[in-house]
Design an enzyme around this catalytic site. Structure first.
Site, PDB file in Angstrom:
ATOM      1  N   ASP A 125      22.383  44.682  21.802  1.00  0.00           N
ATOM      2  CA  ASP A 125      23.416  43.654  21.940  1.00  0.00           C
ATOM      3  C   ASP A 125      23.996  43.349  20.558  1.00  0.00           C
ATOM      4  O   ASP A 125      23.262  42.955  19.643  1.00  0.00           O
ATOM      5  CB  ASP A 125      22.801  42.392  22.539  1.00  0.00           C
ATOM      6  CG  ASP A 125      23.849  41.388  23.012  1.00  0.00           C
ATOM      7  OD1 ASP A 125      24.913  41.298  22.362  1.00  0.00           O
ATOM      8  OD2 ASP A 125      23.606  40.707  24.019  1.00  0.00           O
ATOM      9  N   ASP A 161      27.905  51.030  18.640  1.00  0.00           N
ATOM     10  CA  ASP A 161      29.340  51.277  18.649  1.00  0.00           C
ATOM     11  C   ASP A 161      30.096  50.109  18.019  1.00  0.00           C
ATOM     12  O   ASP A 161      31.314  50.016  18.163  1.00  0.00           O
ATOM     13  CB  ASP A 161      29.839  51.541  20.077  1.00  0.00           C
ATOM     14  CG  ASP A 161      29.529  50.400  21.034  1.00  0.00           C
ATOM     15  OD1 ASP A 161      28.658  49.570  20.713  1.00  0.00           O
ATOM     16  OD2 ASP A 161      30.150  50.324  22.113  1.00  0.00           O
ATOM     17  N   GLU A 200      27.871  54.654  26.540  1.00  0.00           N
ATOM     18  CA  GLU A 200      28.395  55.281  25.329  1.00  0.00           C
ATOM     19  C   GLU A 200      29.803  55.814  25.557  1.00  0.00           C
ATOM     20  O   GLU A 200      30.680  55.705  24.692  1.00  0.00           O
ATOM     21  CB  GLU A 200      27.459  56.404  24.870  1.00  0.00           C
ATOM     22  CG  GLU A 200      27.863  57.022  23.541  1.00  0.00           C
ATOM     23  CD  GLU A 200      26.833  57.997  23.001  1.00  0.00           C
ATOM     24  OE1 GLU A 200      27.176  58.721  22.045  1.00  0.00           O
ATOM     25  OE2 GLU A 200      25.698  58.026  23.517  1.00  0.00           O
TER      26      GLU A 200
END
Length: 221
Positions: A125, A161, A200
């Site tokens: 997270d 990411d 992803e």
């Protein structure tokens, strides 16, 4: 949870879930509740631990592909663990175990020192709001717990990411005692042991670059 997940928890938890005495919180681990991995898995084998395993896509794939290795999924959301068990049972992954608990407490109390060969933290997270970044998992305190759990030469693998979290991870681990970078340049190559998940793909689709990092546990003095 859905009815299928509720049923999976009842039927499959005895095979897959490691039960541990709790401290105050429902997902806590009572200090002194250490397990013996060889007893839990019924053999002596390399151990890979994934923190925040979600619905288990990465770890079920890995456990199925590497039956000679033992795997542990750490997750606080029971529905995700139920989904993981359903997929693991379908795939015949008997080398996988799960624990419903806060990851730092698992590293500090449940797993013996120097018992983990690889520790995975994939897409934790990001807590991307500035007021929430203090809740992020990868901090200097986490690095110390990872150092305790990993064997000499063991690997900590990270992926995110979110660029600012990737930078934070790199800063934390560059300063962490007992580790050396397992890559050259700014970022590690994509870990080929990480299956490409829908999560992803979604990050890449909205334009967020995926950044990997890897760090090796140095020999203890």
């Amino acid at each position: 949870m859905s009815e299928a997940q509720e049923r999976a928890w009842i039927e499959l938890a005895p095979q897959y879930v490691i039960e541990s005495p709790r401290d105050v919180a429902a997902t806590s681990i009572r200090p002194g509740s250490s397990i013996d991995p060889a007893q839990v898995w019924g053999r002596a084998a390399p151990l890979v631990v994934e923190i925040g395993s979600g619905q288990g896509h990465a770890i079920v794939h890995a456990a199925t592909a590497q039956p000679e290795t033992d795997f542990l999924a750490i997750e606080v959301f029971r529905a995700g663990l139920a989904r993981t068990m359903l997929d693991a049972d379908k795939a015949g992954a008997r080398n996988l175990r799960l624990v419903e608990a806060n990851a730092p407490e698992v590293l500090e109390h449940l797993l013996p020192e120097a018992s983990v060969n690889e520790l995975w933290v994939f897409f934790p997270d990001p807590w991307h709001k500035k007021k929430h970044t203090k809740r992020r998992l990868v901090t200097s305190a986490f690095a110390a717990l990872a150092s305790r759990a990993l064997v000499d030469g063991g690997m900590l693998r990270l992926a995110t990411d979110w660029e600012d979290y990737a930078l934070q991870m790199r800063d934390v681990m560059s300063a962490a005692a007992g580790f050396e970078a397992g890559f050259e340049g700014e970022w590690a190559p994509r870990f080929d042991g990480r299956v490409l998940t829908a999560f992803e793909r979604k990050g890449a689709r909205v334009g967020r670059d995926i950044r990997d990092l890897s760090y090796r546990r140095l020999p203890r003095s």
